[in-house]
Design a protein around this motif. Structure first.
Motif, PDB file in Angstrom:
ATOM      1  N   LEU A  18       0.852  -1.183   0.000  1.00  0.00           N
ATOM      2  CA  LEU A  18       0.000   0.000   0.000  1.00  0.00           C
ATOM      3  C   LEU A  18       0.894   1.243   0.000  1.00  0.00           C
ATOM      4  N   LEU A  19       0.739   2.088  -0.993  1.00  0.00           N
ATOM      5  CA  LEU A  19       1.565   3.289  -1.092  1.00  0.00           C
ATOM      6  C   LEU A  19       0.909   4.507  -0.467  1.00  0.00           C
ATOM      7  N   TRP A  20      -0.424   4.559  -0.499  1.00  0.00           N
ATOM      8  CA  TRP A  20      -1.131   5.721   0.028  1.00  0.00           C
ATOM      9  C   TRP A  20      -2.541   5.318   0.397  1.00  0.00           C
ATOM     10  N   THR A  21      -3.059   5.888   1.472  1.00  0.00           N
ATOM     11  CA  THR A  21      -4.452   5.696   1.837  1.00  0.00           C
ATOM     12  C   THR A  21      -4.918   6.837   2.733  1.00  0.00           C
ATOM     13  N   ASP A  22      -6.230   7.078   2.707  1.00  0.00           N
ATOM     14  CA  ASP A  22      -6.808   7.992   3.686  1.00  0.00           C
ATOM     15  C   ASP A  22      -7.845   7.239   4.529  1.00  0.00           C
ATOM     16  N   ALA A  23      -7.808   5.894   4.442  1.00  0.00           N
ATOM     17  CA  ALA A  23      -8.736   5.064   5.212  1.00  0.00           C
ATOM     18  C   ALA A  23      -8.424   5.197   6.705  1.00  0.00           C
ATOM     19  N   PRO A  24      -9.406   5.623   7.511  1.00  0.00           N
ATOM     20  CA  PRO A  24      -9.146   5.850   8.933  1.00  0.00           C
ATOM     21  C   PRO A  24      -8.722   4.592   9.687  1.00  0.00           C
ATOM     22  N   ASP A  25      -9.152   3.401   9.225  1.00  0.00           N
ATOM     23  CA  ASP A  25      -8.733   2.189   9.919  1.00  0.00           C
ATOM     24  C   ASP A  25      -7.250   1.889   9.701  1.00  0.00           C
ATOM     25  N   ILE A  26      -6.650   2.482   8.694  1.00  0.00           N
ATOM     26  CA  ILE A  26      -5.208   2.333   8.460  1.00  0.00           C
ATOM     27  C   ILE A  26      -4.438   3.525   9.019  1.00  0.00           C
ATOM     28  N   THR A  27      -4.869   4.728   8.722  1.00  0.00           N
ATOM     29  CA  THR A  27      -4.133   5.915   9.174  1.00  0.00           C
ATOM     30  C   THR A  27      -4.141   6.050  10.692  1.00  0.00           C
ATOM     31  N   GLY A  28      -5.115   5.469  11.368  1.00  0.00           N
ATOM     32  CA  GLY A  28      -5.186   5.547  12.822  1.00  0.00           C
ATOM     33  C   GLY A  28      -4.346   4.500  13.527  1.00  0.00           C
ATOM     34  N   LEU A  29      -3.603   3.674  12.786  1.00  0.00           N
ATOM     35  CA  LEU A  29      -2.827   2.605  13.407  1.00  0.00           C
ATOM     36  C   LEU A  29      -1.575   3.101  14.129  1.00  0.00           C
ATOM     37  N   GLY A  30      -0.976   4.171  13.646  1.00  0.00           N
ATOM     38  CA  GLY A  30       0.253   4.664  14.253  1.00  0.00           C
ATOM     39  C   GLY A  30       0.001   5.292  15.609  1.00  0.00           C
ATOM     40  N   SER A  31       1.052   5.411  16.388  1.00  0.00           N
ATOM     41  CA  SER A  31       0.942   6.019  17.713  1.00  0.00           C
ATOM     42  C   SER A  31       2.147   6.910  17.942  1.00  0.00           C
ATOM     43  N   SER A  32       1.948   7.969  18.696  1.00  0.00           N
ATOM     44  CA  SER A  32       3.065   8.878  18.992  1.00  0.00           C
ATOM     45  C   SER A  32       3.675   8.583  20.356  1.00  0.00           C
ATOM     46  N   LEU A  33       3.220   7.533  21.032  1.00  0.00           N
ATOM     47  CA  LEU A  33       3.798   7.176  22.330  1.00  0.00           C
ATOM     48  C   LEU A  33       5.236   6.696  22.138  1.00  0.00           C
ATOM     49  N   PRO A  34       6.142   7.040  23.061  1.00  0.00           N
ATOM     50  CA  PRO A  34       7.565   6.744  22.861  1.00  0.00           C
ATOM     51  C   PRO A  34       7.910   5.262  22.703  1.00  0.00           C
ATOM     52  N   PHE A  35       7.193   4.371  23.392  1.00  0.00           N
ATOM     53  CA  PHE A  35       7.529   2.944  23.308  1.00  0.00           C
ATOM     54  C   PHE A  35       6.551   2.141  22.461  1.00  0.00           C
ATOM     55  N   ALA A  36       5.639   2.830  21.773  1.00  0.00           N
ATOM     56  CA  ALA A  36       4.670   2.138  20.911  1.00  0.00           C
ATOM     57  C   ALA A  36       5.373   1.656  19.641  1.00  0.00           C
ATOM     58  N   PRO A  37       4.973   0.494  19.138  1.00  0.00           N
ATOM     59  CA  PRO A  37       5.584   0.035  17.886  1.00  0.00           C
ATOM     60  C   PRO A  37       5.261   0.988  16.739  1.00  0.00           C
ATOM     61  N   THR A  38       6.126   0.985  15.742  1.00  0.00           N
ATOM     62  CA  THR A  38       5.895   1.825  14.573  1.00  0.00           C
ATOM     63  C   THR A  38       5.346   0.971  13.437  1.00  0.00           C
ATOM     64  N   LEU A  39       4.599   1.612  12.586  1.00  0.00           N
ATOM     65  CA  LEU A  39       3.977   0.935  11.466  1.00  0.00           C
ATOM     66  C   LEU A  39       5.005   0.734  10.365  1.00  0.00           C
ATOM     67  N   GLY A  40       5.095  -0.498   9.880  1.00  0.00           N
ATOM     68  CA  GLY A  40       5.999  -0.810   8.772  1.00  0.00           C
ATOM     69  C   GLY A  40       5.208  -0.945   7.485  1.00  0.00           C
ATOM     70  N   ARG A  41       5.453  -2.013   6.768  1.00  0.00           N
ATOM     71  CA  ARG A  41       4.776  -2.261   5.489  1.00  0.00           C
ATOM     72  C   ARG A  41       3.314  -2.621   5.716  1.00  0.00           C
ATOM     73  N   ILE A  42       2.447  -2.081   4.856  1.00  0.00           N
ATOM     74  CA  ILE A  42       1.055  -2.494   4.801  1.00  0.00           C
ATOM     75  C   ILE A  42       0.819  -2.971   3.376  1.00  0.00           C
ATOM     76  N   GLY A  43       0.321  -4.170   3.252  1.00  0.00           N
ATOM     77  CA  GLY A  43       0.154  -4.693   1.905  1.00  0.00           C
ATOM     78  C   GLY A  43      -0.904  -5.767   1.818  1.00  0.00           C
ATOM     79  N   GLN A  44      -0.979  -6.374   0.645  1.00  0.00           N
ATOM     80  CA  GLN A  44      -1.890  -7.476   0.387  1.00  0.00           C
ATOM     81  C   GLN A  44      -1.171  -8.553  -0.399  1.00  0.00           C
ATOM     82  N   GLU A  45      -1.518  -9.795  -0.087  1.00  0.00           N
ATOM     83  CA  GLU A  45      -1.050 -10.942  -0.849  1.00  0.00           C
ATOM     84  C   GLU A  45      -2.294 -11.572  -1.473  1.00  0.00           C
ATOM     85  N   ILE A  46      -2.345 -11.559  -2.798  1.00  0.00           N
ATOM     86  CA  ILE A  46      -3.537 -12.022  -3.503  1.00  0.00           C
ATOM     87  C   ILE A  46      -3.215 -13.305  -4.264  1.00  0.00           C
ATOM     88  N   SER A  47      -4.054 -14.322  -4.056  1.00  0.00           N
ATOM     89  CA  SER A  47      -3.902 -15.589  -4.777  1.00  0.00           C
ATOM     90  C   SER A  47      -5.231 -15.963  -5.413  1.00  0.00           C
TER      91      SER A  47
END
Length: 95
Positions: A18-47
């Protein structure tokens, strides 16, 4: 020739990032807390053969932790959600 007639469906099989989104369920995943994990790759695997779409969210250690312990920078955890699909008619997909 009519441009609409020239459109041939392209298989979406493979791994997508995923290169860009404005979907709130994705954009709201990050956190600014100092010890919170950071968001890495978001993608899909389609078969198409298996009839599955796997949503993949990669989490990485908090940047504060990787600053203190550089060996943690290579760590990650994947959260995966699997959805099945069928192609009712060519180009008409039912999730």
């Amino acid at each position: 020739s009519d441009a609409a007639q020239d459109l041939t469906p392209v298989p979406l099989d493979g791994d997508w990032t995923l290169l860009w989104t404005d979907a709130p369920d994705i954009t709201g995943l990050g956190s600014s807390l100092p010890f919170a994990p950071t968001l890495g790759r978001i993608g899909q695997e389609i078969s198409a053969a298996d009839g599955t779409v796997v949503n993949v969210i990669e989490w990485r250690p908090a940047s504060l932790l990787t600053t203190l312990r550089s060996e943690l920078s290579e760590d990650s955890v994947e959260q995966r959600v699997v959805t099945g699909f069928t192609e009712a008619t060519p180009g008409d997909v039912k999730l």
